[in-house]
Design a protein around this motif. Structure first.
Motif, short mmCIF file in Angstrom:
data_model
loop_
_atom_site.label_atom_id
_atom_site.label_comp_id
_atom_site.label_asym_id
_atom_site.label_seq_id
_atom_site.Cartn_x
_atom_site.Cartn_y
_atom_site.Cartn_z
N GLU A 130 21.17 -5.80 -30.37
CA GLU A 130 20.56 -6.98 -29.76
C GLU A 130 20.19 -6.73 -28.30
N ALA A 131 18.97 -7.07 -27.94
CA ALA A 131 18.50 -6.92 -26.58
C ALA A 131 19.39 -7.69 -25.61
N GLU A 132 19.59 -7.12 -24.43
CA GLU A 132 20.36 -7.70 -23.34
C GLU A 132 21.87 -7.73 -23.61
N THR A 138 16.60 1.40 -32.43
CA THR A 138 15.63 0.44 -31.90
C THR A 138 16.30 -0.90 -31.65
N THR A 139 16.05 -1.48 -30.49
CA THR A 139 16.67 -2.77 -30.17
C THR A 139 16.01 -3.90 -30.94
N THR A 140 16.75 -4.99 -31.13
CA THR A 140 16.28 -6.15 -31.88
C THR A 140 16.38 -7.40 -31.02
N GLU A 141 15.84 -8.51 -31.53
CA GLU A 141 15.86 -9.77 -30.81
C GLU A 141 17.29 -10.23 -30.56
N ALA A 142 17.51 -10.80 -29.38
CA ALA A 142 18.82 -11.36 -29.06
C ALA A 142 19.01 -12.67 -29.81
N ALA A 143 20.24 -12.96 -30.18
CA ALA A 143 20.53 -14.20 -30.88
C ALA A 143 20.28 -15.38 -29.94
N ASP A 144 19.59 -16.41 -30.42
CA ASP A 144 19.30 -17.59 -29.63
C ASP A 144 20.42 -18.60 -29.83
N ALA A 150 21.02 -21.33 -32.77
CA ALA A 150 22.22 -21.27 -33.59
C ALA A 150 22.95 -22.60 -33.58
N ALA A 151 23.00 -23.26 -32.40
CA ALA A 151 23.66 -24.56 -32.32
C ALA A 151 22.90 -25.59 -33.15
N GLY A 152 21.55 -25.51 -33.12
CA GLY A 152 20.76 -26.44 -33.92
C GLY A 152 21.01 -26.28 -35.40
N VAL A 153 21.12 -25.02 -35.84
CA VAL A 153 21.40 -24.76 -37.25
C VAL A 153 22.77 -25.30 -37.63
N ALA A 154 23.74 -25.09 -36.75
CA ALA A 154 25.09 -25.59 -37.03
C ALA A 154 25.09 -27.11 -37.11
#
Length: 229
Positions: A41-43, A179-185, A189-193
């Protein structure tokens, strides 16, 4: 000549042959020096594990050098202690200065060297794992190339620094790469929960309301019975 083997034994031999066909082509890949990140994950900060096999029949691996990226540098590099091995992190000048939280940075870790103490070399046909904690990873979609240089006790040095060819064929001595991937938002994630919680479930709300109605009716019946008594 007739085949005296039973159908079951023939099926077992066929299964063994298929298994061997699947396993054998993968064997050369094990001989490469590879890297396995625990996250891409990036960053984020990642633990990188380098697996280094000794391919020689007569010599042992006595040193590993890993070149770190300078275009998208890791500002933090912490090696994991490996008993019997000395480790050194070398700092150098970057290709171009970068901005980090308003400050200009022109130096960063550029190389890590592990050297075996006497008696701790990696013997022929065995392997060792070397680990680093690095960060932060660059933006998503960045190919992180980590060329490795393996030194044997007989003086041979193998440079694992080849990049994949344009036609997709695997190079002879491929460099460890990921290869790096998108960082978790976290907001997403809170909206999904929240969407999966009780407030978003109409069936749960209906059952809860029905339970309150039933409970209230039970209380009323109990009070009426007490008055009659």
């Amino acid at each position: 000549m007739t085949d005296s083997r039973t159908p079951l034994s023939r099926r077992a031999l066929a299964a063994t042959a298929v298994t061997a066909a699947l396993v054998l082509p993968a064997a050369p890949a094990f001989a490469h020096v590879t890297v396995s990140p625990d996250t891409t994950e990036a960053e984020s900060y990642a633990s990188l594990t380098f697996r280094v096999p000794t391919e020689s029949d007569t010599a042992s691996t006595e040193q590993l050098v890993v070149d770190l990226p300078t275009g998208t540098p890791f500002l933090s590099v912490t090696p994991r202690v490996l008993p019997g091995w000395d480790v050194e992190v070398e700092t150098g000048t970057l290709d171009e200065p970068i901005e980090v939280e308003g400050a200009t940075v022109d130096e960063a870790p550029v190389r890590v060297t592990w050297t075996a103490q006497d008696g701790h070399e990696v013997p022929p046909h065995e392997y060792q794992e070397f680990a680093l904690r690095v960060g932060a990873l660059p933006e998503a979609g960045t190919t992180v190339v980590l060329p490795a240089h393996q030194t044997y006790t007989d003086g041979e040095v193998v440079d694992w620094d080849d990049l994949p060819a344009g036609d997709g064929t695997e190079p002879q001595a491929p460099a460890p790469v990921f290869t790096t991937t998108e960082a978790a938002d976290s907001a997403e994630a809170a909206g999904v929960a929240g969407a999966s919680g009780p407030a978003a479930d109409p069936v749960s709300r209906w059952l809860g309301g029905a339970g309150l109605v039933v409970g209230a009716a039970g209380v009323a019946v109990a009070l009426a019975a007490r008055r009659r008594a």
